[in-house]
Design a protein around this motif. Sequence first.
Motif, PDB file in Angstrom:
ATOM      1  N   ALA A 180      -7.128  12.776  32.399  1.00  0.00           N
ATOM      2  CA  ALA A 180      -5.443  11.693  31.827  1.00  0.00           C
ATOM      3  C   ALA A 180      -4.396  13.028  30.796  1.00  0.00           C
ATOM      4  O   ALA A 180      -3.240  13.745  31.464  1.00  0.00           O
ATOM      5  N   HIS A 181      -5.424  13.615  29.680  1.00  0.00           N
ATOM      6  CA  HIS A 181      -3.969  15.198  29.281  1.00  0.00           C
ATOM      7  C   HIS A 181      -5.389  15.514  28.900  1.00  0.00           C
ATOM      8  O   HIS A 181      -6.272  15.504  28.394  1.00  0.00           O
ATOM      9  N   ASP A 182      -4.562  16.559  27.924  1.00  0.00           N
ATOM     10  CA  ASP A 182      -5.372  18.058  27.502  1.00  0.00           C
ATOM     11  C   ASP A 182      -5.781  17.710  25.914  1.00  0.00           C
ATOM     12  O   ASP A 182      -6.632  17.941  26.026  1.00  0.00           O
ATOM     13  N   SER A 183      -4.980  16.898  25.008  1.00  0.00           N
ATOM     14  CA  SER A 183      -5.128  16.396  23.995  1.00  0.00           C
ATOM     15  C   SER A 183      -5.735  15.029  24.195  1.00  0.00           C
ATOM     16  O   SER A 183      -6.448  13.950  25.225  1.00  0.00           O
ATOM     17  N   THR A 184      -6.233  14.929  22.968  1.00  0.00           N
ATOM     18  CA  THR A 184      -7.597  12.875  23.293  1.00  0.00           C
ATOM     19  C   THR A 184      -6.457  12.267  23.526  1.00  0.00           C
ATOM     20  O   THR A 184      -5.287  11.978  22.661  1.00  0.00           O
ATOM     21  N   LEU A 185      -7.252  10.746  23.343  1.00  0.00           N
ATOM     22  CA  LEU A 185      -6.670   9.998  23.984  1.00  0.00           C
ATOM     23  C   LEU A 185      -6.096   9.131  22.661  1.00  0.00           C
ATOM     24  O   LEU A 185      -6.400   9.012  21.786  1.00  0.00           O
ATOM     25  N   ALA A 186      -4.746   8.022  22.718  1.00  0.00           N
ATOM     26  CA  ALA A 186      -4.556   7.794  21.464  1.00  0.00           C
ATOM     27  C   ALA A 186      -4.276   5.934  22.028  1.00  0.00           C
ATOM     28  O   ALA A 186      -3.959   5.226  20.945  1.00  0.00           O
ATOM     29  N   ALA A 187      -4.002   5.547  23.417  1.00  0.00           N
ATOM     30  CA  ALA A 187      -4.011   4.551  23.497  1.00  0.00           C
ATOM     31  C   ALA A 187      -4.087   4.572  24.860  1.00  0.00           C
ATOM     32  O   ALA A 187      -4.007   4.966  26.097  1.00  0.00           O
ATOM     33  N   LEU A 188      -4.753   2.903  26.159  1.00  0.00           N
ATOM     34  CA  LEU A 188      -5.127   2.527  27.434  1.00  0.00           C
ATOM     35  C   LEU A 188      -4.222   1.063  27.202  1.00  0.00           C
ATOM     36  O   LEU A 188      -4.635   0.435  25.975  1.00  0.00           O
ATOM     37  N   SER A 189      -4.691   1.211  28.355  1.00  0.00           N
ATOM     38  CA  SER A 189      -4.089  -0.377  28.947  1.00  0.00           C
ATOM     39  C   SER A 189      -3.671  -0.249  30.560  1.00  0.00           C
ATOM     40  O   SER A 189      -3.617   0.508  30.874  1.00  0.00           O
ATOM     41  N   PHE A 190      -4.663  -1.169  31.079  1.00  0.00           N
ATOM     42  CA  PHE A 190      -5.229  -1.702  32.386  1.00  0.00           C
ATOM     43  C   PHE A 190      -3.567  -2.948  33.247  1.00  0.00           C
ATOM     44  O   PHE A 190      -3.113  -3.557  32.443  1.00  0.00           O
ATOM     45  N   SER A 191      -3.245  -3.362  34.194  1.00  0.00           N
ATOM     46  CA  SER A 191      -2.345  -3.445  34.438  1.00  0.00           C
ATOM     47  C   SER A 191      -2.935  -5.145  34.800  1.00  0.00           C
ATOM     48  O   SER A 191      -4.081  -4.865  34.767  1.00  0.00           O
ATOM     49  N   SER A 192      -1.903  -5.671  34.593  1.00  0.00           N
ATOM     50  CA  SER A 192      -2.502  -6.829  35.251  1.00  0.00           C
ATOM     51  C   SER A 192      -3.732  -7.542  36.218  1.00  0.00           C
ATOM     52  O   SER A 192      -4.655  -8.484  36.276  1.00  0.00           O
ATOM     53  N   SER A 193      -3.369  -6.738  37.561  1.00  0.00           N
ATOM     54  CA  SER A 193      -4.548  -6.561  38.414  1.00  0.00           C
ATOM     55  C   SER A 193      -5.630  -5.597  37.973  1.00  0.00           C
ATOM     56  O   SER A 193      -6.489  -6.200  39.676  1.00  0.00           O
ATOM     57  N   GLY A 194      -5.608  -5.393  37.574  1.00  0.00           N
ATOM     58  CA  GLY A 194      -6.895  -4.069  37.397  1.00  0.00           C
ATOM     59  C   GLY A 194      -6.754  -3.140  37.902  1.00  0.00           C
ATOM     60  O   GLY A 194      -7.529  -2.252  38.289  1.00  0.00           O
ATOM     61  N   THR A 195      -5.882  -2.818  38.742  1.00  0.00           N
ATOM     62  CA  THR A 195      -5.714  -1.626  39.621  1.00  0.00           C
ATOM     63  C   THR A 195      -5.344  -0.254  38.496  1.00  0.00           C
ATOM     64  O   THR A 195      -5.044   1.266  39.574  1.00  0.00           O
ATOM     65  N   ARG A 196      -4.414  -0.506  37.911  1.00  0.00           N
ATOM     66  CA  ARG A 196      -3.750   0.928  37.506  1.00  0.00           C
ATOM     67  C   ARG A 196      -4.017   0.519  36.002  1.00  0.00           C
ATOM     68  O   ARG A 196      -4.616   0.313  35.416  1.00  0.00           O
ATOM     69  N   ILE A 197      -4.241   1.906  35.076  1.00  0.00           N
ATOM     70  CA  ILE A 197      -4.473   2.246  33.248  1.00  0.00           C
ATOM     71  C   ILE A 197      -3.211   3.299  33.062  1.00  0.00           C
ATOM     72  O   ILE A 197      -3.073   4.078  34.429  1.00  0.00           O
ATOM     73  N   ALA A 198      -2.957   2.991  32.328  1.00  0.00           N
ATOM     74  CA  ALA A 198      -2.305   3.800  31.466  1.00  0.00           C
ATOM     75  C   ALA A 198      -2.378   4.040  30.468  1.00  0.00           C
ATOM     76  O   ALA A 198      -3.383   3.339  29.837  1.00  0.00           O
ATOM     77  N   THR A 199      -2.166   5.509  30.538  1.00  0.00           N
ATOM     78  CA  THR A 199      -2.490   6.700  28.838  1.00  0.00           C
ATOM     79  C   THR A 199      -1.626   6.837  28.644  1.00  0.00           C
ATOM     80  O   THR A 199      -0.543   7.302  29.112  1.00  0.00           O
ATOM     81  N   ALA A 200      -1.630   7.391  27.176  1.00  0.00           N
ATOM     82  CA  ALA A 200      -1.378   8.006  26.248  1.00  0.00           C
ATOM     83  C   ALA A 200      -2.439   9.444  24.831  1.00  0.00           C
ATOM     84  O   ALA A 200      -3.305   8.124  24.820  1.00  0.00           O
ATOM     85  N   SER A 201      -1.363  10.514  24.895  1.00  0.00           N
ATOM     86  CA  SER A 201      -2.686  11.087  23.889  1.00  0.00           C
ATOM     87  C   SER A 201      -2.354  11.228  22.453  1.00  0.00           C
ATOM     88  O   SER A 201      -1.022  10.786  22.166  1.00  0.00           O
ATOM     89  N   GLU A 202      -2.790  11.643  21.477  1.00  0.00           N
ATOM     90  CA  GLU A 202      -1.961  12.200  20.311  1.00  0.00           C
ATOM     91  C   GLU A 202      -1.019  12.729  20.453  1.00  0.00           C
ATOM     92  O   GLU A 202      -0.895  12.953  19.212  1.00  0.00           O
ATOM     93  N   LYS A 203      -0.820  13.678  21.236  1.00  0.00           N
ATOM     94  CA  LYS A 203       0.197  14.095  21.148  1.00  0.00           C
ATOM     95  C   LYS A 203       1.845  13.317  21.266  1.00  0.00           C
ATOM     96  O   LYS A 203       2.473  13.665  20.842  1.00  0.00           O
ATOM     97  N   GLY A 204       1.888  12.680  21.724  1.00  0.00           N
ATOM     98  CA  GLY A 204       2.624  11.414  22.360  1.00  0.00           C
ATOM     99  C   GLY A 204       4.099  11.640  22.616  1.00  0.00           C
ATOM    100  O   GLY A 204       4.670  11.065  22.433  1.00  0.00           O
ATOM    101  N   THR A 205       3.112  12.227  23.569  1.00  0.00           N
ATOM    102  CA  THR A 205       5.416  12.744  24.379  1.00  0.00           C
ATOM    103  C   THR A 205       5.126  12.390  25.924  1.00  0.00           C
ATOM    104  O   THR A 205       6.805  11.762  26.454  1.00  0.00           O
ATOM    105  N   VAL A 206       3.497  11.981  26.293  1.00  0.00           N
ATOM    106  CA  VAL A 206       3.937  11.830  27.959  1.00  0.00           C
ATOM    107  C   VAL A 206       2.994  10.618  28.138  1.00  0.00           C
ATOM    108  O   VAL A 206       1.889  11.179  27.494  1.00  0.00           O
ATOM    109  N   ILE A 207       3.630   9.213  28.700  1.00  0.00           N
ATOM    110  CA  ILE A 207       2.507   8.310  28.898  1.00  0.00           C
ATOM    111  C   ILE A 207       2.368   8.944  30.461  1.00  0.00           C
ATOM    112  O   ILE A 207       3.577   9.186  31.459  1.00  0.00           O
ATOM    113  N   ARG A 208       1.512   8.532  31.329  1.00  0.00           N
ATOM    114  CA  ARG A 208       0.981   8.816  32.180  1.00  0.00           C
ATOM    115  C   ARG A 208      -0.130   7.522  32.873  1.00  0.00           C
ATOM    116  O   ARG A 208      -0.533   6.534  31.963  1.00  0.00           O
TER     117      ARG A 208
END
Length: 429
Positions: A180-208
């Motif tokens: 997901a990111h080049d730097s270590t993870l800071a946050a994770l969350s699934f969508s309610s359907s469980g088919t998508r996952i959002a990620t953020a890293s310790e860098k804190g600028t981009v959410i995927r």
Amino acid sequence: MNSTSSSDSNGPKSFSVNFNQDASSLQVGCRNGYRLYELSSVDSLELVYSNGAEDSNLVERLFCSSLVAVVSLTSPRKLKVCHFKKGTEICNYSYSNTILSVKLNRSRLIVCLEESLYIHDIRNMGVLHTIRDTPPNPSGLCALSINHENCYVAYPGSSSIGEVQVFDAVNLHAKTMIHAHDSTLAALSFSSSGTRIATASEKGTVIRVFSVVDASKLYEFRRGMKRCVAISCLAFSLCGQFLSCSSNTETVHIFKLEDPHNSPRRSVEESSWMGYLTNYLPTQVTDVFTQGRAFATAYLPFCGVKNAIAIATIQHQLRLLVATESGVLYIYNIDPNEPGDAVLYKEHRLDAVPENFDKTDKGRSSSPQNIEGILGSYAGIVKGNPPGQMSGTESDKLREMAAAAESPPKGAFQFSDDQEYPPLTQISD
């Protein structure tokens, strides 16, 4: 409202705050127990339970049922599962290390330690699987899909880069690994359907946002250009159309997950000089241009205080909920059709129990069923214990009720009633 102060005016951390799976309830842990609030109204908070026992560090409620998992500061290695309406501890487990996070859905209960995860069957609290020797995870970063059909657990797959390990908690095998990111993870969350996952890293600028099915990247959003930002929470709306992000700054960003080709903003950009330049600029530069921007922004009256966020529809209006560790709930209105600033609508303090609150009526007398039926249905928990033991008295009581776990007494308990418990026995996924 847009403050630059270094801390919330309500003081340092004194509460742990957490929303349940569908943001219909707020759990607040503190030094003198925990409290549960219903979120059916924005003008007032309904306190449905207040426990004045030992300090509570982690509190997780299963939707709007009576099932609550609690970890205290004084016993950080022990998980207690309680029926708050009965004021009863159903069972407890002790682990080899500090419990850093606990996640629940209608099928599984996940306990996250620094280098291992325990997967419990929520129907009988038996341990189904243990994921050992995970990369060091001192913050207990872990996510569980609320959808029991797409029942996935996500946790860091590396302690040096932003890899996400997705594990199938029903079939008990690894699902996929997402870079997901080049730097270590800071946050994770699934969508309610469980088919998508959002990620953020310790860098804190981009959410995927990634597809759980094939690990493909679906969306990429830019939170900002600052580098020293600690993202603490990601949360999807139940409809899956919005994703919110909070950090140690005074802003909460809300992104809209729309088809990029149907985005009015993207159409304008593609027909402008920006669209022309992206054909000639280096990839690193064009990535910045093509990343989505926030659909709406909420400005908090503080910064530097950790908070939990959720997006929920309350009284027919889309709302952003921000609960702080200093004991305040902020409610913002969101217009799902118009981008811009979210409007602060209401502020509720979480640091006091109303004088007219009757703990006995709310916490213990709202259900007529007898406690023997409840204990009997959980008799199976004496099998598959993680390290440590349950109390002897409780264990003996559960063994005596073992037969009830296989054939629950008629009329003793409503197993399909979400206001009481999740299904416990003899129901397949």
